[in-house]
Motif scaffolding. Structure first.
Motif, PDB file in Angstrom:
ATOM      1  N   LEU A 287      -4.945   0.451  -7.898  1.00  0.00           N
ATOM      2  CA  LEU A 287      -5.143   1.165  -6.638  1.00  0.00           C
ATOM      3  C   LEU A 287      -5.695   0.219  -5.588  1.00  0.00           C
ATOM      4  O   LEU A 287      -6.202  -0.861  -5.909  1.00  0.00           O
ATOM      5  N   ILE A 288      -5.630   0.641  -4.333  1.00  0.00           N
ATOM      6  CA  ILE A 288      -6.257  -0.092  -3.230  1.00  0.00           C
ATOM      7  C   ILE A 288      -7.386   0.766  -2.668  1.00  0.00           C
ATOM      8  O   ILE A 288      -7.192   1.934  -2.336  1.00  0.00           O
TER       9      ILE A 288
ATOM     10  N   GLU B  54     -10.364  -4.253   2.287  1.00  0.00           N
ATOM     11  CA  GLU B  54      -9.621  -3.695   1.157  1.00  0.00           C
ATOM     12  C   GLU B  54      -9.814  -4.523  -0.105  1.00  0.00           C
ATOM     13  O   GLU B  54      -9.951  -5.743  -0.050  1.00  0.00           O
TER      14      GLU B  54
ATOM     15  N   LEU C 122      -1.878   7.723   0.584  1.00  0.00           N
ATOM     16  CA  LEU C 122      -3.304   8.016   0.506  1.00  0.00           C
ATOM     17  C   LEU C 122      -3.523   9.070  -0.568  1.00  0.00           C
ATOM     18  O   LEU C 122      -2.972  10.165  -0.508  1.00  0.00           O
TER      19      LEU C 122
ATOM     20  N   TYR D  61      -5.792   4.390  -2.032  1.00  0.00           N
ATOM     21  CA  TYR D  61      -4.339   4.392  -1.884  1.00  0.00           C
ATOM     22  C   TYR D  61      -3.675   3.985  -3.193  1.00  0.00           C
ATOM     23  O   TYR D  61      -4.219   3.183  -3.969  1.00  0.00           O
ATOM     24  N   SER D  62      -2.475   4.530  -3.417  1.00  0.00           N
ATOM     25  CA  SER D  62      -1.663   4.048  -4.532  1.00  0.00           C
ATOM     26  C   SER D  62      -1.122   2.665  -4.186  1.00  0.00           C
ATOM     27  O   SER D  62      -1.154   2.230  -3.020  1.00  0.00           O
ATOM     28  N   LEU D  63      -0.644   1.960  -5.198  1.00  0.00           N
ATOM     29  CA  LEU D  63      -0.065   0.637  -5.020  1.00  0.00           C
ATOM     30  C   LEU D  63       1.387   0.716  -5.449  1.00  0.00           C
ATOM     31  O   LEU D  63       1.687   1.031  -6.608  1.00  0.00           O
TER      32      LEU D  63
ATOM     33  N   LYS E  31       0.847  -1.195   0.000  1.00  0.00           N
ATOM     34  CA  LYS E  31       0.000   0.000   0.000  1.00  0.00           C
ATOM     35  C   LYS E  31       0.878   1.239   0.000  1.00  0.00           C
ATOM     36  O   LYS E  31       1.797   1.366   0.809  1.00  0.00           O
TER      37      LYS E  31
ATOM     38  N   GLU F  56      -9.955   1.115   0.425  1.00  0.00           N
ATOM     39  CA  GLU F  56     -10.207   0.692   1.810  1.00  0.00           C
ATOM     40  C   GLU F  56     -11.561   1.230   2.246  1.00  0.00           C
ATOM     41  O   GLU F  56     -11.792   2.451   2.240  1.00  0.00           O
TER      42      GLU F  56
ATOM     43  N   LEU G 222      -8.389  -4.635  -4.441  1.00  0.00           N
ATOM     44  CA  LEU G 222      -7.503  -4.156  -5.486  1.00  0.00           C
ATOM     45  C   LEU G 222      -8.343  -3.834  -6.715  1.00  0.00           C
ATOM     46  O   LEU G 222      -9.178  -4.644  -7.132  1.00  0.00           O
TER      47      LEU G 222
END
Length: 239
Positions: free
Chosen positions: A24-25, A78, A5, A15-17, A2, A27, A80
């Motif tokens: 992206l992630i 979470e 933000l 969130y970026s990956l 992760k 949550e 993906l």
């Protein structure tokens, strides 16, 4: 895995990956809001429920051939997803008159519509997400008519699949909200989430409300209702 933000909304954080440019992630948070954020409450466990319910729905749609941003679940809260630039339109599909439609058009709640209706709303908290037409959408959302036609056709197709899916778990799909986004290659896919936060669901036999209206109108316990939906979905969809 992760990264940083990128954005925090009412119900989710993005969130970026690390190491992946186009993924992206998401949550999911334990927050519930209604009336464009005017009503707010925290429900322990809601983020898990919305994440898992939405994952089940997107998996079902993927099997039906619907292009979406969803890749896989990563944890209880979470998932993906493919990075998409959200088109600032809320696309609402209505099968039965309820909510703002009844107030706007003077229809009785529960009135069956002769055929599904697709509506556009401009995504703007400051303006309270106003109801708009195609010409407004082309102006405000920077889309052309072919994009709108594609979105409408996709919304009707998604509606047909979701009606079947929810019928299998003894729920009526009254109406629901969709959001679409553009992938890096320019293609438009279904994005955001599909959950009881974004759908009106009534029990097939009793018309008991099984969605965020239980929070909006202080009817029942939101977490208990969402748990029922998740358990029913787990019986028919494999993630």
């Amino acid at each position: 895995m992760k990264g940083s933000l990128l954005y925090e909304g009412k119900a989710k954080k993005v969130y970026s990956l690390i190491g992946e440019e186009y993924e992206l992630i998401l949550e999911y948070k334990d927050e519930a809001t209604a009336f464009n954020g005017k009503k707010h409450q925290t429900f322990r466990g809601k983020g898990r429920l919305n994440n898992l319910i939405s994952a089940h729905v997107f998996s079902y749609l993927k099997l039906a051939g619907i292009p979406t941003h969803f890749i896989q679940t990563l944890s209880d809260t979470e998932q993906l997803v493919k990075q998409s630039q959200i088109i600032p339109l809320e696309v609402v599909v209505r099968n039965v008159a309820a909510g703002s439609m009844t107030r706007r058009l003077g229809l009785e709640e529960g009135t069956e519509l002769p055929k599904p209706i697709v509506e556009f709303y401009y995504k703007s908290d400051e303006l309270d997400d106003p109801f708009i037409n195609d010409e407004h959408a082309r102006l405000l959302a920077k889309v052309d008519q072919s994009d709108l036609d594609h979105i409408k056709a996709a919304a009707h197709k998604i509606n047909k699949h979701l009606q079947v899916m929810f019928s299998e778990i003894e729920l009526r799909l009254i109406d629901f909200k969709l959001e679409f986004g553009r992938l890096h290659d320019g293609s438009i896919v279904l994005s955001d989430e599909i959950s009881p936060d974004t759908c009106r669901l009534w029990d097939q036999d009793t018309n008991r409300k099984m969605d965020k209206d239980v929070f909006r109108n202080d009817i029942e316990d939101l977490v208990e209702i969402y748990e029922i939906i998740l358990k029913r979905l787990e019986a028919i969809v494999h993630v």
